[in-house]
Design a protein around this motif. Sequence first.
Motif, mmCIF file in Angstrom:
data_model
loop_
_atom_site.group_PDB
_atom_site.id
_atom_site.type_symbol
_atom_site.label_atom_id
_atom_site.label_comp_id
_atom_site.label_asym_id
_atom_site.label_seq_id
_atom_site.Cartn_x
_atom_site.Cartn_y
_atom_site.Cartn_z
ATOM 1 N N VAL A 68 -56.443 93.298 -148.678
ATOM 2 C CA VAL A 68 -55.424 92.734 -148.043
ATOM 3 C C VAL A 68 -55.176 93.035 -146.622
ATOM 4 N N GLN A 69 -54.911 91.941 -145.836
ATOM 5 C CA GLN A 69 -54.457 92.258 -144.670
ATOM 6 C C GLN A 69 -53.138 91.723 -144.437
ATOM 7 N N LEU A 70 -52.185 92.541 -143.495
ATOM 8 C CA LEU A 70 -50.913 91.870 -143.096
ATOM 9 C C LEU A 70 -50.990 91.865 -141.568
ATOM 10 N N VAL A 71 -50.738 90.690 -141.046
ATOM 11 C CA VAL A 71 -51.259 90.654 -139.755
ATOM 12 C C VAL A 71 -49.648 89.967 -138.903
ATOM 13 N N GLU A 72 -49.081 91.105 -137.743
ATOM 14 C CA GLU A 72 -47.813 90.677 -137.546
ATOM 15 C C GLU A 72 -48.134 90.034 -135.983
ATOM 16 N N SER A 73 -47.026 89.189 -135.728
ATOM 17 C CA SER A 73 -47.090 88.376 -134.461
ATOM 18 C C SER A 73 -45.727 87.970 -133.900
ATOM 19 N N GLY A 74 -45.652 87.829 -132.620
ATOM 20 C CA GLY A 74 -44.484 87.257 -132.193
ATOM 21 C C GLY A 74 -43.593 88.222 -131.359
ATOM 22 N N GLY A 75 -44.315 89.380 -131.211
ATOM 23 C CA GLY A 75 -43.626 90.452 -130.211
ATOM 24 C C GLY A 75 -43.828 90.026 -128.742
ATOM 25 N N GLY A 76 -43.097 90.821 -128.347
ATOM 26 C CA GLY A 76 -43.266 90.563 -126.455
ATOM 27 C C GLY A 76 -42.108 91.314 -125.727
ATOM 28 N N LEU A 77 -42.010 90.753 -124.663
ATOM 29 C CA LEU A 77 -40.905 91.468 -123.494
ATOM 30 C C LEU A 77 -39.978 90.201 -123.535
ATOM 31 N N VAL A 78 -38.721 90.740 -123.865
ATOM 32 C CA VAL A 78 -37.469 89.886 -123.737
ATOM 33 C C VAL A 78 -36.436 90.249 -123.123
ATOM 34 N N GLN A 79 -35.627 89.602 -122.292
ATOM 35 C CA GLN A 79 -34.379 90.200 -121.780
ATOM 36 C C GLN A 79 -33.259 90.271 -122.623
ATOM 37 N N PRO A 80 -32.456 91.345 -122.188
ATOM 38 C CA PRO A 80 -31.221 91.563 -123.293
ATOM 39 C C PRO A 80 -30.493 90.321 -123.509
ATOM 40 N N CYS A 86 -45.110 87.826 -140.308
ATOM 41 C CA CYS A 86 -45.993 88.658 -140.923
ATOM 42 C C CYS A 86 -46.920 87.869 -141.835
ATOM 43 N N ALA A 87 -48.256 87.737 -141.605
ATOM 44 C CA ALA A 87 -48.861 86.874 -142.594
ATOM 45 C C ALA A 87 -49.892 87.896 -143.370
ATOM 46 N N ALA A 88 -49.689 87.567 -144.791
ATOM 47 C CA ALA A 88 -50.627 88.299 -145.909
ATOM 48 C C ALA A 88 -51.829 87.719 -146.043
ATOM 49 N N SER A 89 -52.936 88.127 -146.247
ATOM 50 C CA SER A 89 -54.094 87.571 -146.722
ATOM 51 C C SER A 89 -55.017 88.401 -147.469
ATOM 52 N N GLY A 90 -55.726 87.830 -148.477
ATOM 53 C CA GLY A 90 -56.553 88.299 -149.392
ATOM 54 C C GLY A 90 -56.443 88.204 -150.713
ATOM 55 N N SER A 91 -56.996 88.818 -151.569
ATOM 56 C CA SER A 91 -57.020 88.785 -153.013
ATOM 57 C C SER A 91 -55.551 88.992 -153.637
ATOM 58 N N ILE A 92 -54.489 88.285 -153.193
ATOM 59 C CA ILE A 92 -53.172 88.726 -153.597
ATOM 60 C C ILE A 92 -52.747 88.079 -154.773
ATOM 61 N N PHE A 93 -52.216 88.434 -155.773
ATOM 62 C CA PHE A 93 -51.729 88.013 -156.867
ATOM 63 C C PHE A 93 -50.284 87.581 -156.826
ATOM 64 N N ASN A 130 -44.328 95.658 -143.871
ATOM 65 C CA ASN A 130 -44.647 96.152 -144.870
ATOM 66 C C ASN A 130 -44.483 95.418 -146.220
ATOM 67 N N ALA A 131 -45.331 95.428 -147.088
ATOM 68 C CA ALA A 131 -45.344 94.432 -148.291
ATOM 69 C C ALA A 131 -45.619 95.339 -149.500
ATOM 70 N N ALA A 132 -45.096 95.121 -150.692
ATOM 71 C CA ALA A 132 -45.437 95.778 -151.695
ATOM 72 C C ALA A 132 -46.303 94.778 -152.689
ATOM 73 N N ASP A 176 -48.422 99.353 -151.654
ATOM 74 C CA ASP A 176 -47.969 99.305 -150.402
ATOM 75 C C ASP A 176 -48.694 99.074 -149.181
ATOM 76 N N TYR A 177 -48.892 97.739 -148.439
ATOM 77 C CA TYR A 177 -49.424 97.642 -147.334
ATOM 78 C C TYR A 177 -48.613 97.331 -146.066
ATOM 79 N N TRP A 178 -49.290 97.836 -144.948
ATOM 80 C CA TRP A 178 -48.694 97.969 -143.579
ATOM 81 C C TRP A 178 -49.388 97.011 -142.666
ATOM 82 N N GLY A 179 -48.966 96.403 -141.773
ATOM 83 C CA GLY A 179 -49.517 95.714 -140.607
ATOM 84 C C GLY A 179 -49.844 96.622 -139.637
ATOM 85 N N GLN A 180 -50.378 96.201 -138.485
ATOM 86 C CA GLN A 180 -50.871 97.068 -137.290
ATOM 87 C C GLN A 180 -49.592 97.237 -136.263
#
Length: 119
Positions: free
Chosen positions: A2-14, A22-29, A96-98, A107-111
């Motif tokens: 299973v892989q968890l892949v995060e996206s969408g971060g970056g620099l933003v002003q206050p 967070c996209a989960a992939s793999g042999s997920i039931f 994080n995902a169970a 429990d799995y974690w993204g990078q």
Amino acid sequence: QVQLVESGGGLVQPGGSLRLSCAASGSIFIIYSMAWYRQAPGKQRELVAGITRGGTTNYADSVKDRFTISRDNAKNTGYLQMNNLKPEDTAVYYCNAAIKLATTITDYWGQGTQVTVAS
């Protein structure tokens, strides 16, 4: 596997907004709970928000009324909408995902994805 892949971060002003995915992939039931954590430099990792499969949510006091966690069970994807961002929200955000595979729940974690709030 299973892989968890995060996206969408970056620099933003206050006061700005970002949406993390967070996209989960793999042999997920089935994916039970999903959550977002964050870790700022020199600090411990902390829970930001969590959501059950049925949609029940919980938030850290520091992000209530600014962040919204959601999920799309059909796409095995979780989201964190972050509004009115503050410099103290700067951190690496982790998904994080169970997840149940065949017979076990693990429990799995993204990078992690960096969120920087600065002017």
